[in-house]
Design an enzyme around this catalytic site. Structure first.
Site, PDB file in Angstrom:
ATOM      1  N   ASN A 210       0.564  -0.959   0.314  1.00 59.75           N
ATOM      2  CA  ASN A 210      -0.418   0.455   0.049  1.00 59.75           C
ATOM      3  C   ASN A 210       0.566   1.476   0.195  1.00 59.75           C
ATOM      4  O   ASN A 210       1.811   0.803  -0.112  1.00 59.75           O
ATOM      5  CB  ASN A 210      -0.851   0.164   1.096  1.00 59.75           C
ATOM      6  CG  ASN A 210       0.023  -0.372   2.523  1.00 59.75           C
ATOM      7  OD1 ASN A 210       0.538   0.837   2.746  1.00 59.75           O
ATOM      8  ND2 ASN A 210      -0.091  -0.975   3.070  1.00 59.75           N
ATOM      9  N   ASP A 279      -4.737  -6.163   5.019  1.00 56.21           N
ATOM     10  CA  ASP A 279      -5.945  -7.155   5.518  1.00 56.21           C
ATOM     11  C   ASP A 279      -6.350  -8.404   4.735  1.00 56.21           C
ATOM     12  O   ASP A 279      -6.770  -9.151   5.605  1.00 56.21           O
ATOM     13  CB  ASP A 279      -7.620  -6.354   5.161  1.00 56.21           C
ATOM     14  CG  ASP A 279      -7.661  -5.321   5.659  1.00 56.21           C
ATOM     15  OD1 ASP A 279      -6.906  -4.897   6.995  1.00 56.21           O
ATOM     16  OD2 ASP A 279      -8.136  -4.017   5.795  1.00 56.21           O
ATOM     17  N   LYS A 289       9.503 -17.499  -9.064  1.00 62.19           N
ATOM     18  CA  LYS A 289       8.442 -16.346  -9.730  1.00 62.19           C
ATOM     19  C   LYS A 289       7.419 -16.656 -10.572  1.00 62.19           C
ATOM     20  O   LYS A 289       7.938 -17.900 -12.148  1.00 62.19           O
ATOM     21  CB  LYS A 289       9.542 -15.434 -10.788  1.00 62.19           C
ATOM     22  CG  LYS A 289       9.044 -14.374 -11.764  1.00 62.19           C
ATOM     23  CD  LYS A 289      10.447 -13.490 -12.330  1.00 62.19           C
ATOM     24  CE  LYS A 289       9.511 -12.084 -13.139  1.00 62.19           C
ATOM     25  NZ  LYS A 289      10.521 -11.115 -13.907  1.00 62.19           N
ATOM     26  N   PHE A 323      -5.452   3.728  14.726  1.00 62.68           N
ATOM     27  CA  PHE A 323      -6.408   5.193  13.730  1.00 62.68           C
ATOM     28  C   PHE A 323      -6.673   4.396  12.372  1.00 62.68           C
ATOM     29  O   PHE A 323      -6.758   3.455  12.667  1.00 62.68           O
ATOM     30  CB  PHE A 323      -4.343   5.160  12.826  1.00 62.68           C
ATOM     31  CG  PHE A 323      -3.391   6.308  13.367  1.00 62.68           C
ATOM     32  CD1 PHE A 323      -2.501   6.122  14.559  1.00 62.68           C
ATOM     33  CD2 PHE A 323      -3.634   7.332  12.312  1.00 62.68           C
ATOM     34  CE1 PHE A 323      -1.774   6.921  14.848  1.00 62.68           C
ATOM     35  CE2 PHE A 323      -2.314   7.854  12.281  1.00 62.68           C
ATOM     36  CZ  PHE A 323      -1.626   8.325  14.032  1.00 62.68           C
ATOM     37  N   LYS A 337     -14.826   1.205  14.896  1.00 61.98           N
ATOM     38  CA  LYS A 337     -13.211   0.823  15.239  1.00 61.98           C
ATOM     39  C   LYS A 337     -12.678   0.948  16.311  1.00 61.98           C
ATOM     40  O   LYS A 337     -12.188  -0.001  17.321  1.00 61.98           O
ATOM     41  CB  LYS A 337     -12.014   1.284  13.858  1.00 61.98           C
ATOM     42  CG  LYS A 337     -12.188   0.912  12.775  1.00 61.98           C
ATOM     43  CD  LYS A 337     -11.383   1.101  11.706  1.00 61.98           C
ATOM     44  CE  LYS A 337     -11.516   0.186  10.447  1.00 61.98           C
ATOM     45  NZ  LYS A 337     -10.750   1.374   9.365  1.00 61.98           N
ATOM     46  N   LYS A 341     -12.526  -2.858  18.648  1.00 59.03           N
ATOM     47  CA  LYS A 341     -10.706  -3.188  18.954  1.00 59.03           C
ATOM     48  C   LYS A 341     -10.514  -2.930  20.553  1.00 59.03           C
ATOM     49  O   LYS A 341      -9.074  -3.234  20.819  1.00 59.03           O
ATOM     50  CB  LYS A 341      -9.512  -2.959  18.208  1.00 59.03           C
ATOM     51  CG  LYS A 341     -10.493  -2.989  15.928  1.00 59.03           C
ATOM     52  CD  LYS A 341      -9.054  -1.993  15.077  1.00 59.03           C
ATOM     53  CE  LYS A 341      -9.625  -3.049  14.504  1.00 59.03           C
ATOM     54  NZ  LYS A 341      -8.581  -2.919  13.531  1.00 59.03           N
TER      55      LYS A 341
HETATM   56  O1  PMT Z   1       2.457   6.170   6.738  1.00 66.26           O
HETATM   57  P1  PMT Z   1       2.037   7.142   5.959  1.00 66.26           P
HETATM   58  O2  PMT Z   1       2.423   7.449   4.760  1.00 66.26           O
HETATM   59  O3  PMT Z   1       2.650   8.726   6.947  1.00 66.26           O
HETATM   60  O4  PMT Z   1       0.341   7.579   6.374  1.00 66.26           O
HETATM   61  C1  PMT Z   1      -0.008   7.375   7.827  1.00 66.26           C
HETATM   62  C2  PMT Z   1      -0.951   7.008   7.540  1.00 66.26           C
HETATM   63  C3  PMT Z   1      -1.992   7.051   6.337  1.00 66.26           C
HETATM   64  C4  PMT Z   1      -0.883   4.973   6.664  1.00 66.26           C
HETATM   65  C5  PMT Z   1      -2.143   6.581   8.626  1.00 66.26           C
HETATM   66  O5  PMT Z   1      -2.214   7.929   8.873  1.00 66.26           O
HETATM   67  C6  PMT Z   1      -2.605   5.565   8.966  1.00 66.26           C
HETATM   68  O6  PMT Z   1      -4.306   5.466   8.570  1.00 66.26           O
HETATM   69  N1  PMT Z   1      -2.103   4.495   9.743  1.00 66.26           N
HETATM   70  C7  PMT Z   1      -3.828   3.487   9.952  1.00 66.26           C
HETATM   71  C8  PMT Z   1      -4.118   2.503   8.548  1.00 66.26           C
HETATM   72  C9  PMT Z   1      -4.496   1.582   8.232  1.00 66.26           C
HETATM   73  O7  PMT Z   1      -4.811   0.533   8.342  1.00 66.26           O
HETATM   74  O8  PMT Z   1      -5.793   1.535   8.763  1.00 66.26           O
HETATM   75  P2  PMT Z   1      -7.016   1.072   8.881  1.00 66.26           P
HETATM   76  O9  PMT Z   1      -8.454   2.101   9.186  1.00 66.26           O
HETATM   77  O10 PMT Z   1      -7.155  -0.478   8.086  1.00 66.26           O
HETATM   78  O11 PMT Z   1      -6.857   0.265  10.453  1.00 66.26           O
HETATM   79  C10 PMT Z   1      -7.233   0.503  11.847  1.00 66.26           C
HETATM   80  C11 PMT Z   1      -6.242   0.006  12.613  1.00 66.26           C
HETATM   81  O12 PMT Z   1      -5.923  -1.736  12.845  1.00 66.26           O
HETATM   82  C12 PMT Z   1      -5.304   0.442  12.523  1.00 66.26           C
HETATM   83  O13 PMT Z   1      -4.884   0.725  13.529  1.00 66.26           O
HETATM   84  C13 PMT Z   1      -3.787  -0.168  11.602  1.00 66.26           C
HETATM   85  O14 PMT Z   1      -2.945  -0.092  12.508  1.00 66.26           O
HETATM   86  C14 PMT Z   1      -5.242  -1.755  12.203  1.00 66.26           C
HETATM   87  N2  PMT Z   1      -4.625  -3.413  11.682  1.00 66.26           N
HETATM   88  C15 PMT Z   1      -5.375  -2.866  10.617  1.00 66.26           C
HETATM   89  C16 PMT Z   1      -5.481  -4.198  10.419  1.00 66.26           C
HETATM   90  C17 PMT Z   1      -4.625  -4.713  10.518  1.00 66.26           C
HETATM   91  N3  PMT Z   1      -4.586  -6.553   9.578  1.00 66.26           N
HETATM   92  N4  PMT Z   1      -4.282  -5.412  11.358  1.00 66.26           N
HETATM   93  C18 PMT Z   1      -3.976  -3.791  11.976  1.00 66.26           C
HETATM   94  O15 PMT Z   1      -3.598  -4.373  13.585  1.00 66.26           O
END
Ligand code: PMT
Length: 401
Positions: A210, A279, A289, A323, A337, A341
């Protein structure tokens, strides 16, 4: 708040605003600081070292080669002695030197040798300040934990009007005071931060990834370390340098991130999950490959573990901050969330808004809390947002105890 007993080293570089640095010395001393001044040769052409010597009541160092004052190896002694290092006014030249590791005079060698927090107050012509090279240097130093005070706007000595004026000495001294106050507020705290995106292997050369640059998470790690926390940064692939005083653990996939996070979780007080975790991952990562034999290729994906959800289920005393990267219904999805969570706080960003989200230097965030409080923050550099997030985390920690 005062600076009583604090050793402040003031670096003065050559610009017309040097005269304002005299007032800065006076104000720092009124706040109780012990001030040591290092001037560049150019600064000494604007105002004499004698003026700073009288104002600071300490010898002023200009050259590396002059007569010895009261220290053995001056740049090392001042670098070690400093509680805080202020460079005001800071020219494009000194910013460029430090950003590029050049230490060729007393000031640059001392800044390079110090472990104290360094604050730059840039002052220069608007075009110079806006020059992409200067901005790049400021950005790189900021990511390494150096602090910058935004220059003020107004009529400049060169006759142009714009950004580039040295801020009012009173504002500069207040910045130093606030900085010193926040300096150790995370002392004794163990923080785990995740940053960057994960890569899920398709075959030995391809992956699903990503757009995360890691900037948001690295800024949080750098600021927390600056504020005294012991920080472990579990980082996906990024091109960023390691922040000072932070233990960095590099990972690739969500599974590796989960393993490292769980390994460190129970020794942590606070966890901030800024990483963009994939995810889904390919069900099978091919050993060789994949050849492009067919017109279409179907990849079967399987769900990755949700690391944050797992932490929410097993947490004991840990404060958990997530986040939420959203493209619509930001508050509603973030609230979901936060609750599902079992988080203490969530930082929601609309990653489609200009100046926010992935791979940019600024962000626009809403902070959501369990009691329903929502703090709406304007667009700001990620380093500044990192400081705001830490301020709210500190408040949550204080209210718990
Ligand atoms: O890295 P940069 O370029 O500075 O960009 C910053 C950012 C956009 C990545 C950051 O600000 C941000 O939003 N990070 C969270 C990205 C994310 O995966 O969001 P989500 O809404 O999909 O996930 C929610 C939370 O669960 C997040 O804290 C994530 O770390 C966590 N998660 C998600 C999926 C997973 N399988 N395991 C997790 O722990």
């Amino acid at each position: 708040m005062s600076l009583a007993g604090k050793q402040v080293v003031l670096g003065v570089t050559g610009g017309i605003a040097v005269y304002k640095a005299v007032d800065i010395v006076s104000r720092l001393r009124k706040m109780g600081a012990i001030v040591h001044v290092i001037m560049t040769e150019s600064a000494a052409r604007f105002v004499t070292p004698l003026t700073f010597q009288e104002m600071s009541a300490n010898p002023v160092v200009v050259s590396m080669w002059g007569e010895m004052k009261q220290w053995n190896v001056e740049h090392i002694a001042l670098a070690t002695m400093a509680d805080v290092f202020l460079v005001a006014p800071a020219t494009a030249n000194i910013i460029g030197k430090i950003a590029n590791g050049i230490a060729d005079d007393m000031l640059s060698t001392t800044v390079m040798a110090t472990k104290a927090p360094v604050i730059f107050a840039p002052a220069m012509n608007t075009q110079m300040y806006c020059n992409p090279i200067v901005q790049k240097n400021i950005q790189e130093l900021t990511l390494l934990g150096y602090q910058f005070i935004e220059p003020a706007r107004g009529l400049l000595a060169c006759g142009t009007e714009g950004v580039g004026r040295l801020p009012d000495p009173c504002d500069i001294v207040n910045f130093v005071v606030d900085h010193v106050a926040a300096e150790n507020d995370f002392a004794g705290k163990n923080l785990l931060v995740t940053a960057g995106g994960t890569r899920e292997a398709i075959d030995p050369v391809r992956y699903i990834g990503n757009r995360s640059s890691g900037k948001m998470g690295y800024a949080i790690a750098a600021q927390a370390a600056r504020r005294g926390a012991k920080v472990i940064l579990v980082s996906g692939a990024t091109g960023l340098s390691h922040p000072p005083n932070v233990t960095v653990v590099k990972v690739e996939s969500a599974a590796e991130m989960r393993e490292e996070v769980l390994k460190n979780f129970f020794s942590c007080d606070i966890v901030v999950k800024a990483a963009a975790v994939a995810d889904y991952r390919p069900e099978v990562a091919e050993m060789q490959k994949i050849k492009k034999n067919d017109d279409t290729l179907i990849l079967k994906l399987t769900k990755n573990p949700d690391i944050l959800r797992e932490l929410g289920q097993i947490k004991e005393r840990q404060l958990l901050v997530g986040f939420a990267a959203e493209t619509q219904n930001v508050v509603n999805y973030a609230k979901k969330k936060l609750n599902e969570k079992n988080l203490d706080m969530i930082v929601a960003n609309d990653v489609t808004a200009p100046g926010a989200g992935f791979n940019v230097d600024t962000n626009i965030a809403k902070l959501l809390f369990r009691d329903g409080k929502i703090v709406d923050l304007p667009q700001m550099p990620k380093e500044k947002l990192a400081c705001c997030i830490l301020d709210y985390i500190r408040e949550l920690v204080t209210n718990r105890t």
